[in-house]
Design a protein around this motif. Structure first.
Motif, PDB file in Angstrom:
ATOM      1  N   UNK A  37       0.865  -1.176   0.000  1.00  0.00           N
ATOM      2  CA  UNK A  37       0.000   0.000   0.000  1.00  0.00           C
ATOM      3  C   UNK A  37       0.901   1.225   0.000  1.00  0.00           C
ATOM      4  N   UNK A  38       0.707   2.109  -0.960  1.00  0.00           N
ATOM      5  CA  UNK A  38       1.408   3.392  -0.980  1.00  0.00           C
ATOM      6  C   UNK A  38       0.386   4.459  -0.606  1.00  0.00           C
ATOM      7  N   UNK A  39       0.456   4.939   0.631  1.00  0.00           N
ATOM      8  CA  UNK A  39      -0.521   5.900   1.131  1.00  0.00           C
ATOM      9  C   UNK A  39      -0.145   7.308   0.666  1.00  0.00           C
ATOM     10  N   UNK A  40      -1.016   7.898  -0.178  1.00  0.00           N
ATOM     11  CA  UNK A  40      -0.795   9.257  -0.668  1.00  0.00           C
ATOM     12  C   UNK A  40       0.366   9.378  -1.637  1.00  0.00           C
ATOM     13  N   UNK A  41       0.747   8.260  -2.270  1.00  0.00           N
ATOM     14  CA  UNK A  41       1.953   8.254  -3.085  1.00  0.00           C
ATOM     15  C   UNK A  41       1.736   8.452  -4.573  1.00  0.00           C
ATOM     16  N   UNK A  42       2.708   7.975  -5.338  1.00  0.00           N
ATOM     17  CA  UNK A  42       2.709   8.169  -6.791  1.00  0.00           C
ATOM     18  C   UNK A  42       3.610   7.137  -7.442  1.00  0.00           C
ATOM     19  N   UNK A  43       3.434   6.962  -8.740  1.00  0.00           N
ATOM     20  CA  UNK A  43       4.298   6.039  -9.475  1.00  0.00           C
ATOM     21  C   UNK A  43       5.720   6.572  -9.530  1.00  0.00           C
ATOM     22  N   UNK A  44       5.881   7.905  -9.690  1.00  0.00           N
ATOM     23  CA  UNK A  44       7.238   8.423  -9.864  1.00  0.00           C
ATOM     24  C   UNK A  44       8.105   8.228  -8.619  1.00  0.00           C
ATOM     25  N   UNK A  45       7.486   8.078  -7.425  1.00  0.00           N
ATOM     26  CA  UNK A  45       8.305   7.757  -6.245  1.00  0.00           C
ATOM     27  C   UNK A  45       9.006   6.421  -6.444  1.00  0.00           C
ATOM     28  N   UNK A  46       8.266   5.427  -6.943  1.00  0.00           N
ATOM     29  CA  UNK A  46       8.834   4.095  -7.103  1.00  0.00           C
ATOM     30  C   UNK A  46       9.864   4.064  -8.223  1.00  0.00           C
ATOM     31  N   UNK A  47       9.643   4.860  -9.258  1.00  0.00           N
ATOM     32  CA  UNK A  47      10.599   4.915 -10.369  1.00  0.00           C
ATOM     33  C   UNK A  47      11.874   5.646  -9.938  1.00  0.00           C
ATOM     34  N   UNK A  48      11.707   6.843  -9.350  1.00  0.00           N
ATOM     35  CA  UNK A  48      12.862   7.661  -8.999  1.00  0.00           C
ATOM     36  C   UNK A  48      13.654   7.086  -7.831  1.00  0.00           C
ATOM     37  N   UNK A  49      13.013   6.298  -6.992  1.00  0.00           N
ATOM     38  CA  UNK A  49      13.719   5.686  -5.860  1.00  0.00           C
ATOM     39  C   UNK A  49      14.479   4.434  -6.279  1.00  0.00           C
ATOM     40  N   UNK A  50      14.258   3.977  -7.521  1.00  0.00           N
ATOM     41  CA  UNK A  50      14.918   2.771  -7.996  1.00  0.00           C
ATOM     42  C   UNK A  50      14.232   1.496  -7.560  1.00  0.00           C
ATOM     43  N   UNK A  51      13.002   1.622  -7.047  1.00  0.00           N
ATOM     44  CA  UNK A  51      12.291   0.462  -6.515  1.00  0.00           C
ATOM     45  C   UNK A  51      11.322  -0.178  -7.502  1.00  0.00           C
TER      46      UNK A  51
END
Length: 214
Positions: A37-51
């Motif tokens: 669950x990504x609460x209040x998140x976004x796709x770019x967090x997962x992309x930019x974090x390398x995850x």
């Protein structure tokens, strides 16, 4: 054309997201097998974090589509779920992991305990990051000491911040954004998460953010 804010500041934010991504992998080595669950998140967090290459299913719960950027990726692993911001419509312990990155400071202080209770309810484990009130630079506006001033003074000075100048936000948006953001001190964090692991994210020897895991 991207604003100066996105060209100058976003690369710095990406650097910190990548470090947080490494930490998530260290703390949760089974990440690729977890329902998230990504609460209040976004796709770019997962992309930019390398995850993005280390997850199989991420349900992003947000109050609006905003900058979630689901359509940009077309990646079926990421699912957008619109909700009221407080009541996550899933059974208890539905997710293996809850992730909340730079969101808690946007929640009204009087409702933060409600959000935390819900995160603990729906996920077996969790990781929350929120900027530290103790850090001398306000990270949303990139302005030294802004958040240490009386609120009425800070609100009047928002138009002078790099965020306002570079993003060219309207006066109404500047005021609304300032009113929304209230950073947390360590005492507030530990009160909200009394049994969780709380550790500092450091920058130049100073605590930039609080990292909470359970």
């Amino acid at each position: 054309m991207a604003s100066l804010w996105h060209r100058l500041i976003i690369p710095v934010l990406t650097h910190f997201r990548q470090k947080r991504g490494q930490l998530l992998l260290e703390r949760f080595p089974q990440l690729s097998e977890m329902s998230i669950l990504d609460y209040g998140g976004s796709v770019h967090f997962w992309v930019e974090s390398g995850l993005s290459d280390h997850v199989k299913a991420v349900d992003i719960y947000n109050i609006s589509e905003g900058e979630v950027r689901i359509d940009e990726r077309g990646d079926q692993r990421f699912k957008l779920c619109l909700f009221d911001g407080f009541n996550i419509p899933v059974p208890d312990q539905h997710f293996d992991l809850a992730v909340c990155n730079s969101v808690l400071e946007h929640v009204p202080p009087e409702r933060r305990a409600e959000v935390v209770k819900e995160l603990l309810r729906v996920a077996k484990r969790g990781h929350v990051q929120t900027p530290a009130q103790e850090f001398p630079v306000e990270p949303h506006f990139v302005m030294p000491l802004l958040h240490w001033l009386p609120r009425r003074w800070g609100r009047r000075l928002v138009f002078l911040t790099p965020w306002a100048l570079l993003s060219k936000a309207s006066p109404a948006l500047q005021a609304a954004y300032f009113d929304e953001v209230r950073l947390l001190k360590k005492a507030e964090v530990t009160q909200l998460f009394p049994t969780a692991r709380v550790s500092p994210e450091k920058f130049l020897g100073l605590t930039k953010s609080w990292l909470i895991s359970w």
